[in-house]
Every structure is written in C-alpha cells, then in structure tokens.
Design a protein around this motif. Structure first.
Motif, PDB file in Angstrom:
ATOM      1  N   ILE A  81       0.840  -1.203   0.000  1.00  0.00           N
ATOM      2  CA  ILE A  81       0.000   0.000   0.000  1.00  0.00           C
ATOM      3  C   ILE A  81       0.871   1.249   0.000  1.00  0.00           C
ATOM      4  O   ILE A  81       0.666   2.177  -0.782  1.00  0.00           O
ATOM      5  CB  ILE A  81      -0.930   0.018   1.233  1.00  0.00           C
ATOM      6  CG1 ILE A  81      -1.905  -1.161   1.176  1.00  0.00           C
ATOM      7  CG2 ILE A  81      -1.702   1.328   1.314  1.00  0.00           C
ATOM      8  CD1 ILE A  81      -2.766  -1.295   2.405  1.00  0.00           C
ATOM      9  N   LEU A  85       0.920   4.408  -2.745  1.00  0.00           N
ATOM     10  CA  LEU A  85       0.553   5.767  -2.327  1.00  0.00           C
ATOM     11  C   LEU A  85       1.766   6.688  -2.280  1.00  0.00           C
ATOM     12  O   LEU A  85       1.692   7.842  -2.729  1.00  0.00           O
ATOM     13  CB  LEU A  85      -0.129   5.722  -0.950  1.00  0.00           C
ATOM     14  CG  LEU A  85      -1.441   4.959  -0.895  1.00  0.00           C
ATOM     15  CD1 LEU A  85      -2.017   4.982   0.512  1.00  0.00           C
ATOM     16  CD2 LEU A  85      -2.445   5.536  -1.876  1.00  0.00           C
ATOM     17  N   PRO A 111       3.046  11.721  10.180  1.00  0.00           N
ATOM     18  CA  PRO A 111       2.937  10.488  10.974  1.00  0.00           C
ATOM     19  C   PRO A 111       4.235  10.028  11.617  1.00  0.00           C
ATOM     20  O   PRO A 111       4.188   9.314  12.611  1.00  0.00           O
ATOM     21  CB  PRO A 111       2.448   9.456   9.951  1.00  0.00           C
ATOM     22  CG  PRO A 111       1.773  10.257   8.909  1.00  0.00           C
ATOM     23  CD  PRO A 111       2.511  11.544   8.829  1.00  0.00           C
ATOM     24  N   THR A 119      -0.107   8.751  17.007  1.00  0.00           N
ATOM     25  CA  THR A 119      -0.733   8.013  15.915  1.00  0.00           C
ATOM     26  C   THR A 119      -1.535   6.847  16.479  1.00  0.00           C
ATOM     27  O   THR A 119      -2.678   6.601  16.092  1.00  0.00           O
ATOM     28  CB  THR A 119       0.342   7.469  14.958  1.00  0.00           C
ATOM     29  OG1 THR A 119       1.269   8.499  14.675  1.00  0.00           O
ATOM     30  CG2 THR A 119      -0.265   6.956  13.685  1.00  0.00           C
ATOM     31  N   LEU A 141      -3.649  -0.636   8.610  1.00  0.00           N
ATOM     32  CA  LEU A 141      -4.033   0.777   8.477  1.00  0.00           C
ATOM     33  C   LEU A 141      -3.004   1.689   9.123  1.00  0.00           C
ATOM     34  O   LEU A 141      -2.580   2.684   8.528  1.00  0.00           O
ATOM     35  CB  LEU A 141      -5.392   0.968   9.160  1.00  0.00           C
ATOM     36  CG  LEU A 141      -6.435   1.843   8.485  1.00  0.00           C
ATOM     37  CD1 LEU A 141      -6.665   1.416   7.058  1.00  0.00           C
ATOM     38  CD2 LEU A 141      -7.737   1.794   9.268  1.00  0.00           C
ATOM     39  N   ALA A 144       0.704   1.172   7.256  1.00  0.00           N
ATOM     40  CA  ALA A 144       0.809   1.763   5.916  1.00  0.00           C
ATOM     41  C   ALA A 144       0.950   3.275   6.040  1.00  0.00           C
ATOM     42  O   ALA A 144       1.705   3.902   5.296  1.00  0.00           O
ATOM     43  CB  ALA A 144      -0.411   1.404   5.082  1.00  0.00           C
ATOM     44  N   THR A 145       0.259   3.862   7.026  1.00  0.00           N
ATOM     45  CA  THR A 145       0.282   5.317   7.178  1.00  0.00           C
ATOM     46  C   THR A 145       1.686   5.846   7.422  1.00  0.00           C
ATOM     47  O   THR A 145       2.102   6.819   6.803  1.00  0.00           O
ATOM     48  CB  THR A 145      -0.650   5.735   8.330  1.00  0.00           C
ATOM     49  OG1 THR A 145      -1.937   5.196   8.073  1.00  0.00           O
ATOM     50  CG2 THR A 145      -0.744   7.228   8.447  1.00  0.00           C
ATOM     51  N   ILE A 148       4.315   5.218   4.294  1.00  0.00           N
ATOM     52  CA  ILE A 148       4.220   6.029   3.078  1.00  0.00           C
ATOM     53  C   ILE A 148       5.423   6.971   2.992  1.00  0.00           C
ATOM     54  O   ILE A 148       6.046   7.096   1.940  1.00  0.00           O
ATOM     55  CB  ILE A 148       2.903   6.848   3.064  1.00  0.00           C
ATOM     56  CG1 ILE A 148       1.710   5.908   2.937  1.00  0.00           C
ATOM     57  CG2 ILE A 148       2.893   7.857   1.912  1.00  0.00           C
ATOM     58  CD1 ILE A 148       0.367   6.605   2.987  1.00  0.00           C
TER      59      ILE A 148
ATOM     60  N   MET B  36      -3.313  11.573  -9.401  1.00  0.00           N
ATOM     61  CA  MET B  36      -2.194  11.000  -8.649  1.00  0.00           C
ATOM     62  C   MET B  36      -2.267  11.348  -7.176  1.00  0.00           C
ATOM     63  O   MET B  36      -1.911  10.572  -6.319  1.00  0.00           O
ATOM     64  CB  MET B  36      -0.859  11.515  -9.222  1.00  0.00           C
ATOM     65  CG  MET B  36      -0.489  10.876 -10.530  1.00  0.00           C
ATOM     66  SD  MET B  36       1.258  11.115 -10.926  1.00  0.00           S
ATOM     67  CE  MET B  36       1.373  12.860 -11.155  1.00  0.00           C
ATOM     68  N   PRO B  39      -5.446   9.403  -4.227  1.00  0.00           N
ATOM     69  CA  PRO B  39      -5.353   8.272  -3.288  1.00  0.00           C
ATOM     70  C   PRO B  39      -4.519   8.566  -2.039  1.00  0.00           C
ATOM     71  O   PRO B  39      -5.014   8.362  -0.924  1.00  0.00           O
ATOM     72  CB  PRO B  39      -4.739   7.160  -4.130  1.00  0.00           C
ATOM     73  CG  PRO B  39      -4.923   7.565  -5.548  1.00  0.00           C
ATOM     74  CD  PRO B  39      -4.984   9.048  -5.569  1.00  0.00           C
ATOM     75  N   PRO B  40      -3.267   9.090  -2.173  1.00  0.00           N
ATOM     76  CA  PRO B  40      -2.512   9.327  -0.931  1.00  0.00           C
ATOM     77  C   PRO B  40      -3.147  10.378  -0.037  1.00  0.00           C
ATOM     78  O   PRO B  40      -3.150  10.224   1.192  1.00  0.00           O
ATOM     79  CB  PRO B  40      -1.129   9.791  -1.408  1.00  0.00           C
ATOM     80  CG  PRO B  40      -1.254  10.098  -2.835  1.00  0.00           C
ATOM     81  CD  PRO B  40      -2.422   9.361  -3.356  1.00  0.00           C
ATOM     82  N   TRP B  43      -6.114   8.853   1.765  1.00  0.00           N
ATOM     83  CA  TRP B  43      -5.662   7.924   2.820  1.00  0.00           C
ATOM     84  C   TRP B  43      -5.187   8.694   4.048  1.00  0.00           C
ATOM     85  O   TRP B  43      -5.665   8.487   5.156  1.00  0.00           O
ATOM     86  CB  TRP B  43      -4.543   7.034   2.278  1.00  0.00           C
ATOM     87  CG  TRP B  43      -4.024   6.078   3.300  1.00  0.00           C
ATOM     88  CD1 TRP B  43      -3.240   6.369   4.377  1.00  0.00           C
ATOM     89  CD2 TRP B  43      -4.297   4.672   3.379  1.00  0.00           C
ATOM     90  NE1 TRP B  43      -2.985   5.241   5.100  1.00  0.00           N
ATOM     91  CE2 TRP B  43      -3.612   4.183   4.524  1.00  0.00           C
ATOM     92  CE3 TRP B  43      -5.035   3.783   2.601  1.00  0.00           C
ATOM     93  CZ2 TRP B  43      -3.655   2.848   4.892  1.00  0.00           C
ATOM     94  CZ3 TRP B  43      -5.057   2.453   2.974  1.00  0.00           C
ATOM     95  CH2 TRP B  43      -4.384   1.987   4.102  1.00  0.00           C
ATOM     96  N   LEU B  44      -4.227   9.619   3.819  1.00  0.00           N
ATOM     97  CA  LEU B  44      -3.667  10.345   4.960  1.00  0.00           C
ATOM     98  C   LEU B  44      -4.710  11.252   5.592  1.00  0.00           C
ATOM     99  O   LEU B  44      -4.757  11.405   6.807  1.00  0.00           O
ATOM    100  CB  LEU B  44      -2.455  11.160   4.517  1.00  0.00           C
ATOM    101  CG  LEU B  44      -1.223  10.327   4.209  1.00  0.00           C
ATOM    102  CD1 LEU B  44      -0.168  11.153   3.508  1.00  0.00           C
ATOM    103  CD2 LEU B  44      -0.645   9.740   5.487  1.00  0.00           C
ATOM    104  N   VAL B  47      -7.548   8.498   7.220  1.00  0.00           N
ATOM    105  CA  VAL B  47      -7.034   7.611   8.262  1.00  0.00           C
ATOM    106  C   VAL B  47      -6.264   8.399   9.317  1.00  0.00           C
ATOM    107  O   VAL B  47      -6.489   8.240  10.518  1.00  0.00           O
ATOM    108  CB  VAL B  47      -6.122   6.522   7.651  1.00  0.00           C
ATOM    109  CG1 VAL B  47      -5.502   5.682   8.749  1.00  0.00           C
ATOM    110  CG2 VAL B  47      -6.909   5.661   6.697  1.00  0.00           C
ATOM    111  N   TYR B  48      -5.365   9.282   8.859  1.00  0.00           N
ATOM    112  CA  TYR B  48      -4.491   9.921   9.843  1.00  0.00           C
ATOM    113  C   TYR B  48      -5.080  11.195  10.420  1.00  0.00           C
ATOM    114  O   TYR B  48      -5.345  11.276  11.616  1.00  0.00           O
ATOM    115  CB  TYR B  48      -3.123  10.193   9.223  1.00  0.00           C
ATOM    116  CG  TYR B  48      -2.134  10.641  10.257  1.00  0.00           C
ATOM    117  CD1 TYR B  48      -1.659   9.746  11.208  1.00  0.00           C
ATOM    118  CD2 TYR B  48      -1.700  11.944  10.314  1.00  0.00           C
ATOM    119  CE1 TYR B  48      -0.779  10.148  12.181  1.00  0.00           C
ATOM    120  CE2 TYR B  48      -0.811  12.354  11.287  1.00  0.00           C
ATOM    121  CZ  TYR B  48      -0.354  11.452  12.215  1.00  0.00           C
ATOM    122  OH  TYR B  48       0.507  11.853  13.174  1.00  0.00           O
ATOM    123  N   LEU B  52      -6.692  11.874  14.094  1.00  0.00           N
ATOM    124  CA  LEU B  52      -6.009  12.866  14.933  1.00  0.00           C
ATOM    125  C   LEU B  52      -6.998  13.934  15.411  1.00  0.00           C
ATOM    126  O   LEU B  52      -7.028  14.299  16.592  1.00  0.00           O
ATOM    127  CB  LEU B  52      -4.871  13.517  14.132  1.00  0.00           C
ATOM    128  CG  LEU B  52      -3.790  14.231  14.925  1.00  0.00           C
ATOM    129  CD1 LEU B  52      -3.105  13.266  15.863  1.00  0.00           C
ATOM    130  CD2 LEU B  52      -2.778  14.865  13.996  1.00  0.00           C
TER     131      LEU B  52
END
Lengths: 271, 317
Positions: A81, A85, A111, A119, A141, A144-145, A148, B36, B39-40, B43-44, B47-48, B52
C-alpha cells in the motif's frame, strides 16, 4: 574537504569516535552471545556455557511462528500500500508546482514527525468511535500510514535527479503516457522504489508502539517480544527470537545500502 | 517493436481509448495531478488526520467522576487537570529527560559525525555509514532487551565493574537522590542510558551532513588569518554544524517525548507522558485526559519545530 587528506585525525577524536561506535555496537553483539547461552533462568555474565539447543526449542514453538507469520503478513500488505501511495504522491509533488504542495509534503511527514503514541491512540479512539473490530487490517491501516513517508522520501529524491526532459522526449517520439511510464519512468525510479519498499518492510516488521494500540488481542512478533520484556517467562526463547529479529531487520538495510551507495542520497538516512 | 505500434495509434482515424486517456493527461496536466494526488491524500486525510482530529476533539470532553462516563460537552476542565501537581510533575520529568537525552546524544554523536565527515575516506567512509545505519535500524525492542541484559544485577556491567574494583562507584551513584535507586535497571539513570542508546544514532547523520557541507576553503581562510585549530573549530566549524545538531535534536527530543515502552521496562514507577497517555486510555478509560496529555507533546514539538526552522535546521535534514 580534500585538504584534510594529509592530516591525521587527533588522537582524542579517534578515541571519542571509536568509543561512540563501540557503545552503539556492543549491546547488539551481546544478543548474539546470549542466544547460545546454556543458562535459562538469569542474565548471568559470563555465560556458563554455549549451546545451540534453544534454536531447536524456538523452532518448535507455535506461538512464535504465529507471531512471525502475522508480522510478515502485515509488513507485506503495508509495504505494498505504501509503495503505491508514496510513489503517486512523490510523482505529483516533484512533477509540478501547485497550491498546497508544501502542505502535502508536511502531511506525509507528520505520521513520523509526531511521536508514535499519538498516531496509535488517535487510531484506537477512531476505531472505537466507529466500532471497527480489531483485525489484521486495523494493524495494516496504522503501518501503511507511517510507511508512506519512507517510500515517498526515496522516490522524491530519485525524481529530483531524473530530468523531466526524458519524459518529454519519450512523448515527442510518440509514446503515450502509459508507454512512457512503463519504458521510461519505471526503469529510472525502479531501484529507489525497491529500496523504499525494503526500508518500509523493515520499519513495519519492527514497529511496536502504534501496533499495541491497533492489534487488540493479536500478536505480532514485536508484541510477543514486548510481553516477554514486561513479564519474562522464557528467557532462552526470547534470546533466540531477539537474534532472529535483529538479523531479519538488518538484511533489507544492507541490501538497500548496496543498491544506493553510488547515489547522492544513501538510503536509510532518515528513519 | 514499441515504436511500430505507437506509429499506428498516432493516426487520427481511430483512437483507442487508452491513447485518448493518454492525450487527456497531456492536454490537461492538472487532471493527471489530481488523479495522482487523490489516493494518498484521501488515505492520509481520512485515516491519519481524521483520527487525529477525533482525538483532539475528545480532549475537550470531560469524564464524569462518579459514573465514569464521558460527558460530550465542550469544556476546558480536562486541560485544567493537566495542571494538577502530579500531572505537571509528569510533564516536567518528561521534558527534562528529553532535554538531557538530546544533550548527551549530541555530545556522543558529534565526534563520530566529525570523524566520518572530515577524516574517513573510501572504504572507511562506507564502513562508518554502515556502522551508524545498522544500529539505527536494528530492532527497537531488541535494543531495549540488550540493555536489560547489560544492566541486570548478574549482568555484564556489574561483572566488568567488579573486575575493575569499581563497584563502589555504581553504589555511590545509586545512593544519590533522583537519579539513584535500588539498581541501575530500576533507576532514572538506567532509563536515561537506554534512551540515549536508542535515539542517539538519529543524531549522527544530520550532523555529518551539515559538516560535509562546510567548504574546505573556509577552514583554510580561517587558518590563513591566524586562527588556531581550536579557534577555527569554535568560530567556524561549530556554528556551521549547529543546524545539523538542531535537526538531529528534533528526532531525539520528539522520540523521547512520546516513548512509553523504555521507562516501563527500565526505570522507576514514576510516569512519563507516554505512560500517562497509555494508562489513561487503557485501564482507566479516561480518553479525554489521555487526549489532553497527548496534546502536550504535539504543542511542544510545534514550538520546537518552529524554533528549529528559524535556525535553518530543515536545510540540514
């Protein structure tokens, strides 16, 4: 600083640098001695004798195998992943200048810039808010964070050195975007991606702080190790596992180093 | 082979969809860029940043002391709890430890970086790189475990000290207040040693990078102008290496600030911030206080990063 070549380093500097390196390496070497220790109750030094019997004992431990399998599985999926990304993000950030570009590089670095426990606890409280049960995927999850950024760093450094004009040349010669990617871009960034992937794998394989929050009852190898550290029950097996973990983490670093040693940026400089 | 197929698809008559998409990328680079980035960033962002923010939000909730339930109303009460003497004590202890660890790391790392940058050549240089990188990347837990072996009562450190007839030295040290304790593995000194061991390698490479950028003619100019090697070091080399030291200190400081495993395994029963966060979210179930506690390192790191940026430390990363 070529002019220094003829100068000898001062003795005090040699001693300080040598002592520093010894300080870094001796503790890790001790792990290799203890793995063959006959004694199975205490950390007694010097070891009363050496034996290889604990290797066999560890080999036959199903809990160690289970933890190892989970760790390898999590590290592989997270690396895959992160590679997709991280590369996408690196290509976008280095290919053009746009509004919010700085923000995106900050977002990628965050992160690992903030302590891992943050995190971890964020993800855990998010899981409980959304009532997501713990599974392999909750661990992935988190991993992968923070993986990246490792792939991203390696890819960005390579993109920076790859001239944009070869992409234009490829297009001028009639290749479409996909052909350019397959035959021009990919061969150029291939080793950087491989290195980023290996470092990400090593990082994920060894991660424990975020994992304690996202694993629930599951045991990755570092979690197994942590439990032995907090409540030691089987010293000899722990010693052998420690030796194996060191070896497994070091191999990707050595390979990554040899793949990038001629470049201007050597892999693994930032963890 | 490739070129032949390209030639045919370049004819305008029938455009395969693949090349239509490819043309779109070329005509509208923004479209490719968005494709491009999506997706990143998703995700960030989800999820992040999402989790937070959810955490930060919870730091403004409070816990009902009697029912133990979380009261979802905006309040600063939880932040007020941070100022209670026992919690303030934890914060001060952690920040002091992080500062000491950073100073000690810079002290140990500098000679290694200096030698690697100025004297090591060819094979030796490669060896130095590996010599720094291997411990940096080896397993975090194994490194802690190694120190548990070393600091144990029957372990190698006490054995060496006994051989050197220096056991009295360790005992005298352990007799001191604050840093002392019943044994090294149960004292703040032990925690300090392990922290330095685990985070110091992060300091070496940034310092080395900064030192390697010092142009040699600057040093020649300094000695031509009559400076002794010591003066050159103090007035030329050290100021130029400082951004590297600050860059390295970002890692050692931040990593010490958030760690909760090292003080749990080697150290006293007195908490560090990380342990407090872990304990409050775990058995105590006091998520708001845990969240408020985790805001402390975030704020400290933001101030630290701001200061580091002003010193030009980011160019040395």
């Amino acid at each position: 600083m070529r002019s220094d070549r003829n100068h000898r380093a001062p003795l005090a500097l040699k001693i300080a640098a040598g002592a520093g390196l010894l300080f870094m390496h001796v503790p890790i070497m001790l792990i290799f001695v203890y793995a063959f220790n006959v004694e199975d109750r205490t950390y007694q030094w010097p070891p009363p004798g050496l034996t290889t019997q604990w290797l066999a004992v560890t080999w036959n431990r199903p809990d160690v195998w289970q933890a190892l399998t989970l760790s390898v599985k999590v590290a592989s999926i997270s690396t895959a992943i992160a590679m997709v990304l991280g590369t996408l993000c690196a290509a976008a950030v280095s290919g053009s200048r746009f509004f919010g570009r700085e923000t995106i590089s900050l977002l990628v670095i965050l992160p690992i810039a903030l302590p891992g426990i943050i995190t971890g606890i964020s993800l855990r409280s998010a899981f409980s808010l959304m009532e997501i049960p713990f599974s392999t995927w909750t661990i992935v999850l988190g991993h992968a964070t923070f993986c990246i950024v490792i792939v991203y760093n390696n890819a960005v450094a390579r993109f920076r050195r790859t001239s944009g004009s070869i992409v234009e040349a490829s297009m001028d010669l009639g290749a479409d975007a996909f052909q350019t990617f397959r035959y021009v871009i990919l061969p150029n960034i291939g080793t950087a991606l491989l290195v980023g992937g290996m470092l990400a794998f090593a990082l994920s394989f060894d991660e424990v702080i975020v994992t304690t929050f996202t694993a629930g009852q599951q045991q990755t190898l570092p979690i197994w190790m942590l439990e032995e550290l907090v409540r030691p029950r089987q010293l000899p097996v722990t010693n052998v596992v420690a030796m194996v973990v060191v070896t497994v983490t070091l191999l990707p670093i050595l390979i990554a180093y040899y793949l990038t040693r001629d470049g201007d940026q050597i892999a693994g400089m930032g963890k | 082979m490739t070129l032949a197929t390209v030639d045919r698809s370049a004819e305008p008559a029938i455009l395969p969809s693949r090349s239509a998409l490819s043309d779109l990328f070329w005509r509208r680079p923004k479209f490719l860029l968005v494709l491009m980035l999506l997706p990143p960033v998703l995700w960030l962002g989800i999820v992040y940043l999402g989790s937070l923010l959810a955490l930060l939000l919870q730091s403004f909730f409070s816990i009902d002391e009697f029912s133990g339930l979380i009261n979802r109303e905006f309040t600063l009460k939880t932040y007020g709890e941070l100022l209670a003497p026992s919690n303030l004590d934890i914060i001060v202890r952690t920040v002091t430890m992080a500062a000491c660890v950073t100073l000690a790391s810079a002290f140990i790392a500098f000679p290694i970086a200096y030698y690697a940058a100025r004297y090591a050549r060819g094979k030796w240089k490669a060896l130095f790189y590996l010599g720094v990188m291997l411990p940096l990347w080896s397993s975090y837990l194994v490194k802690i475990y190694a120190w548990k072996l070393i600091l144990a009562k029957e372990g190698i450190l006490n054995w060496v000290m006994a051989k050197l007839h220096l056991t009295w030295l360790i005992e005298a040290w352990l007799g001191l207040p604050v840093v002392g304790g019943t044994s090294l593995s149960l004292s703040l000194s032990g925690t300090f040693i392990v922290f330095v061991y685990v985070w110091m390698p992060f300091m070496i490479l940034p310092i080395q990078a900064a030192l390697e950028r010092v142009p040699s003619n600057l040093l020649e100019a300094s000695s031509d102008l009559g400076a002794s090697p010591g003066q050159t070091f103090r007035n030329v080399i050290f100021p130029l290496a400082l951004p590297g030291i600050v860059a390295g200190s970002i890692f050692t400081f931040s990593l010490t600030l958030g760690d909760y495993i090292i003080p749990q395994i080697v150290g006293t029963s007195r908490f560090f911030i990380g342990q407090a966060v872990y304990a409050h979210q775990g058995t105590a179930g006091n998520i708001p206080l845990a969240a408020a506690f985790s805001v402390v390192p975030i704020v400290i790191m933001m101030v630290y990063l701001w200061g580091a940026k002003r010193m030009g430390a980011f160019d040395a990363l």
